[in-house]
Design a protein around this motif. Structure first.
Motif, PDB file in Angstrom:
ATOM      1  N   ARG A 124      86.366  64.737  91.789  1.00  0.00           N
ATOM      2  CA  ARG A 124      86.239  63.305  92.087  1.00  0.00           C
ATOM      3  C   ARG A 124      85.657  62.576  90.877  1.00  0.00           C
ATOM      4  O   ARG A 124      86.105  61.482  90.529  1.00  0.00           O
ATOM      5  CB  ARG A 124      85.352  63.083  93.308  1.00  0.00           C
ATOM      6  N   MET A 125      84.664  63.176  90.241  1.00  0.00           N
ATOM      7  CA  MET A 125      84.077  62.570  89.051  1.00  0.00           C
ATOM      8  C   MET A 125      85.117  62.472  87.926  1.00  0.00           C
ATOM      9  O   MET A 125      85.212  61.445  87.253  1.00  0.00           O
ATOM     10  CB  MET A 125      82.871  63.377  88.568  1.00  0.00           C
ATOM     11  N   LYS A 176      82.593  72.464  97.742  1.00  0.00           N
ATOM     12  CA  LYS A 176      81.966  71.140  97.730  1.00  0.00           C
ATOM     13  C   LYS A 176      81.703  70.710  96.291  1.00  0.00           C
ATOM     14  O   LYS A 176      82.010  69.580  95.903  1.00  0.00           O
ATOM     15  CB  LYS A 176      80.663  71.176  98.518  1.00  0.00           C
ATOM     16  N   GLU A 177      81.137  71.620  95.489  1.00  0.00           N
ATOM     17  CA  GLU A 177      80.858  71.309  94.088  1.00  0.00           C
ATOM     18  C   GLU A 177      82.138  71.058  93.304  1.00  0.00           C
ATOM     19  O   GLU A 177      82.195  70.168  92.457  1.00  0.00           O
ATOM     20  CB  GLU A 177      80.057  72.444  93.455  1.00  0.00           C
ATOM     21  N   ARG A 178      83.153  71.843  93.578  1.00  0.00           N
ATOM     22  CA  ARG A 178      84.437  71.666  92.893  1.00  0.00           C
ATOM     23  C   ARG A 178      85.053  70.304  93.228  1.00  0.00           C
ATOM     24  O   ARG A 178      85.543  69.588  92.346  1.00  0.00           O
ATOM     25  CB  ARG A 178      85.397  72.787  93.272  1.00  0.00           C
ATOM     26  N   LEU A 179      85.020  69.931  94.501  1.00  0.00           N
ATOM     27  CA  LEU A 179      85.573  68.635  94.914  1.00  0.00           C
ATOM     28  C   LEU A 179      84.792  67.479  94.296  1.00  0.00           C
ATOM     29  O   LEU A 179      85.381  66.475  93.875  1.00  0.00           O
ATOM     30  CB  LEU A 179      85.590  68.521  96.437  1.00  0.00           C
ATOM     31  N   GLN A 180      83.470  67.625  94.220  1.00  0.00           N
ATOM     32  CA  GLN A 180      82.665  66.585  93.579  1.00  0.00           C
ATOM     33  C   GLN A 180      83.018  66.455  92.098  1.00  0.00           C
ATOM     34  O   GLN A 180      83.108  65.343  91.574  1.00  0.00           O
ATOM     35  CB  GLN A 180      81.173  66.903  93.738  1.00  0.00           C
ATOM     36  N   HIS A 181      83.229  67.580  91.448  1.00  0.00           N
ATOM     37  CA  HIS A 181      83.606  67.568  90.025  1.00  0.00           C
ATOM     38  C   HIS A 181      84.972  66.906  89.844  1.00  0.00           C
ATOM     39  O   HIS A 181      85.154  66.076  88.943  1.00  0.00           O
ATOM     40  CB  HIS A 181      83.617  68.998  89.487  1.00  0.00           C
ATOM     41  N   ARG A 203      87.493  59.611  88.821  1.00  0.00           N
ATOM     42  CA  ARG A 203      86.857  58.296  88.694  1.00  0.00           C
ATOM     43  C   ARG A 203      86.633  57.916  87.228  1.00  0.00           C
ATOM     44  O   ARG A 203      86.959  56.802  86.813  1.00  0.00           O
ATOM     45  CB  ARG A 203      85.530  58.304  89.464  1.00  0.00           C
TER      46      ARG A 203
END
Length: 78
Positions: free
Chosen positions: A40-41, A33-38, A44
């Motif tokens: 995505r950031m 989850k943290e990796r995917l959020q990173h 973006r």
């Protein structure tokens, strides 16, 4: 040792194994989850960087070449 003792020990052992597996699974899911959020950031912010004008880049102290180099990176690269 009677049959009830053996069954109880097997149940406790199974419950301990399930708890360990559940904890490991939760940790793995949290990591992804943290990796995917990173990622995505990264995606973006690099996309936004590529859309800035030369004036805006100059204002934040980044050259056009530096901005392009960063924007061209894949989202999974830091």
């Amino acid at each position: 040792m009677n049959t009830n003792d053996i069954c109880l020990r097997k149940t406790i052992f199974r419950d301990t194994q399930n708890a360990k597996f559940t904890t490991q699974l939760q940790q793995t899911l949290q990591h992804w989850k943290e990796r995917l959020q990173h990622w995505r950031m990264n995606w973006r912010t690099r996309r936004q960087l590529s859309q800035l004008s030369a004036y805006q880049l100059k204002d934040i102290g980044i050259s056009t070449g530096e901005a392009q180099q960063e924007a061209d990176k894949s989202f999974w690269k830091d």
